[in-house]
Write an enzyme that holds these catalytic residues in place. Structure first.
Site, PDB file in Angstrom:
ATOM      1  NE  ARG A 105      -2.442  -0.315   3.682  1.00  0.00           N
ATOM      2  CZ  ARG A 105      -3.093   0.133   4.730  1.00  0.00           C
ATOM      3  NH1 ARG A 105      -4.320   0.594   4.607  1.00  0.00           N
ATOM      4  NH2 ARG A 105      -2.538   0.116   5.920  1.00  0.00           N
ATOM      5  CB  THR A 109      -2.199   7.060  -3.002  1.00  0.00           C
ATOM      6  OG1 THR A 109      -1.524   5.793  -3.107  1.00  0.00           O
ATOM      7  CG2 THR A 109      -1.345   8.147  -3.614  1.00  0.00           C
ATOM      8  CG  ASP A 201       1.939  -3.403   9.905  1.00  0.00           C
ATOM      9  OD1 ASP A 201       2.208  -4.568   9.549  1.00  0.00           O
ATOM     10  OD2 ASP A 201       2.006  -2.434   9.130  1.00  0.00           O
ATOM     11  CG  ASP A 204       5.430  -3.731  11.332  1.00  0.00           C
ATOM     12  OD1 ASP A 204       6.178  -4.095  10.400  1.00  0.00           O
ATOM     13  OD2 ASP A 204       5.108  -2.548  11.526  1.00  0.00           O
TER      14      ASP A 204
END
Ligand code: URA
Length: 210
Positions: A105, A109, A201, A204
């Site tokens: 990603r 944006t 995340d 992560d």
């Protein structure tokens, strides 16, 4: 028509997901849990795979017995967090083929950018399971599904753990024919495209890159 969304409410899945959400859960525990949840969800995700009958010989007599029908299924993790679900799925489907799709990603944006795609030439006519623990904006899952549809599989199922309502709506709009299997639909996305309350995340937490 909207695609079907199946929320896997099995108590073991829900319990393990809660442990995954906790901030204090270590990388080791998180990794184990994501594998366990994948195995538990595999049962639900594949509940309607077609069967055929095979003639076998038991120690007692011959019989026609059910087996999965068709070519080997293909598991498609979206790199990198989707890899967390792969081991658990392979425990259940040891002969599945694996196709990798790399999509990140863009943090500004939030749009998907494909940087890697490696699959066998034989996706045509196969059953595919797309894997990504988080359905956030839906952009990555939509882009991956666009790509996979181009390979003319027999079916595609999308499996994730935590979804945002925004992502579910976007995916349903883009791919009304593809079912979504998730363990939870959370409250909302934040301004950075993270799911609230979510689990942070996922990549992560799986790979210890916090
Ligand atoms: N990806 C993640 O890993 N977590 C989120 O909350 C959203 C996208």
């Amino acid at each position: 028509m909207k695609s079907k969304v199946y929320v896997v409410r099995h108590p073991l899945v829900q319990h393990k997901l809660t442990l995954m959400r906790k901030k204090t859960t270590s990388v080791t525990e998180f990794r184990e849990l994501v594998g366990e949840v994948a195995m538990l969800m595999a049962y639900e995700v594949t509940k309607d795979l077609p069967l055929t009958k095979m003639k076998i010989q038991t120690p007692m007599e011959k019989m026609m017995s059910p087996v999965l029908q068709g070519e080997k299924m293909v598991l498609v993790p979206i790199l990198r967090a989707g890899m967390g679900l792969l081991d658990g799925m392979l425990r259940i489907f040891p002969s599945a083929r694996v196709a990798h799709i790399g999509i990140y990603r863009d943090h500004k944006t939030l749009e998907p950018v494909e940087y890697y795609f490696k699959a066998s030439k034989t996706l045509r006519g196969r059953d595919l399971i797309l894997l990504d623990p988080m359905l956030a904006t839906g952009n990555s899952a939509i882009a991956a599904t666009d790509r996979l549809k181009g390979a003319h599989p027999r079916s595609i199922r999308f499996m994730c753990l935590v979804s945002a309502p925004e992502g579910v709506r976007a995916f349903q709009k883009a791919h009304p024919d593809i079912p979504i299997y998730t363990a939870a639909i959370d409250r909302k996305l934040n301004a950075h495209g993270y799911i609230l309350p979510g689990l942070g995340d996922a990549g992560d937490r799986i790979f210890g890159t916090i």
